[in-house]
Scaffold this active site. Sequence first.
Site, PDB file in Angstrom:
ATOM      1  N   TYR A   1       0.966  -1.211   0.153  1.00 10.43           N
ATOM      2  CA  TYR A   1       0.031   0.088   0.046  1.00 10.43           C
ATOM      3  C   TYR A   1       0.997   1.207  -0.002  1.00 10.43           C
ATOM      4  CZ  TYR A   1      -3.675   3.258   1.280  1.00 10.43           C
ATOM      5  OH  TYR A   1      -4.602   4.312   1.415  1.00 10.43           O
TER       6      TYR A   1
ATOM      7  N   GLY B   1       3.002   1.451  -3.121  1.00 11.75           N
ATOM      8  CA  GLY B   1       2.234   1.583  -4.424  1.00 11.75           C
ATOM      9  C   GLY B   1       1.696   2.670  -4.413  1.00 11.75           C
ATOM     10  N   LYS B   2       1.250   3.510  -3.690  1.00 13.02           N
ATOM     11  CA  LYS B   2       0.815   5.040  -3.326  1.00 13.02           C
ATOM     12  C   LYS B   2       1.951   5.743  -3.770  1.00 13.02           C
ATOM     13  CE  LYS B   2      -3.711   4.690  -2.282  1.00 13.02           C
ATOM     14  NZ  LYS B   2      -4.811   5.468  -3.178  1.00 13.02           N
TER      15      LYS B   2
ATOM     16  N   ARG C   1      -9.880  -0.762  10.471  1.00 12.21           N
ATOM     17  CA  ARG C   1      -9.051   0.384  10.829  1.00 12.21           C
ATOM     18  C   ARG C   1      -9.639   0.949  12.395  1.00 12.21           C
ATOM     19  NH1 ARG C   1      -9.729   4.146   5.183  1.00 12.21           N
ATOM     20  NH2 ARG C   1     -11.537   2.581   4.881  1.00 12.21           N
ATOM     21  N   VAL C   2      -8.917   1.757  12.729  1.00 12.42           N
ATOM     22  CA  VAL C   2      -9.115   1.819  14.269  1.00 12.42           C
ATOM     23  C   VAL C   2     -10.341   2.397  14.915  1.00 12.42           C
ATOM     24  CG1 VAL C   2      -7.776   4.082  14.484  1.00 12.42           C
ATOM     25  CG2 VAL C   2      -7.828   2.638  16.272  1.00 12.42           C
TER      26      VAL C   2
ATOM     27  N   ASN D   1     -12.963  -0.456  14.363  1.00 21.70           N
ATOM     28  CA  ASN D   1     -12.644  -1.650  15.157  1.00 21.70           C
ATOM     29  C   ASN D   1     -13.029  -1.127  16.621  1.00 21.70           C
ATOM     30  OD1 ASN D   1     -11.502  -3.307  13.392  1.00 21.70           O
ATOM     31  ND2 ASN D   1      -9.434  -2.886  14.064  1.00 21.70           N
TER      32      ASN D   1
ATOM     33  N   PRO E   1       3.035   3.292  12.061  1.00 16.18           N
ATOM     34  CA  PRO E   1       3.516   4.356  12.500  1.00 16.18           C
ATOM     35  C   PRO E   1       3.330   4.821  14.161  1.00 16.18           C
ATOM     36  CG  PRO E   1       2.412   4.723  10.621  1.00 16.18           C
ATOM     37  CD  PRO E   1       1.902   3.199  11.202  1.00 16.18           C
TER      38      PRO E   1
ATOM     39  N   ARG F   1       1.178  10.409  13.567  1.00 21.76           N
ATOM     40  CA  ARG F   1       0.665  10.895  12.571  1.00 21.76           C
ATOM     41  C   ARG F   1      -0.179  12.188  12.670  1.00 21.76           C
ATOM     42  NH1 ARG F   1       0.042   7.558   8.270  1.00 21.76           N
ATOM     43  NH2 ARG F   1       1.919   6.938   8.671  1.00 21.76           N
TER      44      ARG F   1
END
Length: 333
Positions: free
Chosen positions: A150, A153-154, A191-192, A195, A279, A282
Amino acid sequence: MDRTKKVKRILVTGGAGFLGSHLCKKLLTEGHEVLCVDNFFTGRRQNIHSLLDNKNFELLRHDITFPLYVEVDEIYNLACPASPVHYQFDPVQTTKTSVVGAINMLGLAKRLKIKILQASTSEVYGDPSIHPQTESYWGNVNPIGPRACYDEGKRCAETLFFDYHRQNNVEIKVVRIFNTYGPHMQLNDGRVVSNFIMQALRNDSITIFGDGSQTRSFCYVEDMIDGLHKMMESDKDLTGPVNIGNPTEFTMLELAEKIIKITGSKSQIAFMELPQDDPKQRKPDITIAKKNLGWTPNIDLELGLTRSIEYFEKLIFDKTVKNNSSKINYERV
């Protein structure tokens, strides 16, 4: 709708996904014709169900790793799974969607001589060594790790966009999207925010990876779509990349506590080992977006979470009704 504006036919790849479906709705509200393209790997028909009867809306099932021959006035390229659960399921296909998909969409934009927006990601910064992250920061990305399909790729897609711009004079817009949440996220999104909400609504333990001190900045989907649209409509010389996200920073522990409070959940917090290359912090620097787009997020985390929780509660209820019914065929959630 401003009737003095030209009605455009706009292609949205990944248009049945989380962000894409909201974008399609906004463009239709402005009176444009929308061609929604999705292969339904993570996109869902439910997200665009309310748009299907609109005469200006067209749905095409297609994978952008294959060429697409259509006539449109603008392209928003949003196609790509965006959560680790989904993009790590088939990492080769994830990379192909970002890279080959970008080549196909840029080729279409070149042929039609139209502008194209790339939905890039804050993941291009990797596990950042500067904070907050500015667009001039080159990033700290592991090119061979489990997230690289990901992240890289981005990053490669951004390279292609700027090379097509320099070599072929394609008008490009590149936006780096930071953590976004809201209605139309999947129950199993991974995703957080989703979740934590799902765990809280079920009174399950809320699983925090690491010690909970790692931070994220959460942007509500309505604000994000406004930022993408403003970028597409911006001056031709503004190619980007431009950070779009909410600069208000929260720890994972703070997020979990907010969600427990809003839901009234009995969930306890459980700590687990931090995944590889996750990470630690962010936060976007949105100076360029403020100055050049006049954009800042308006919806705070408490309001955004409340709206998101209401959406997830309805999804759970609809799913429960469907599973318990033997007489009625409900549309698949």
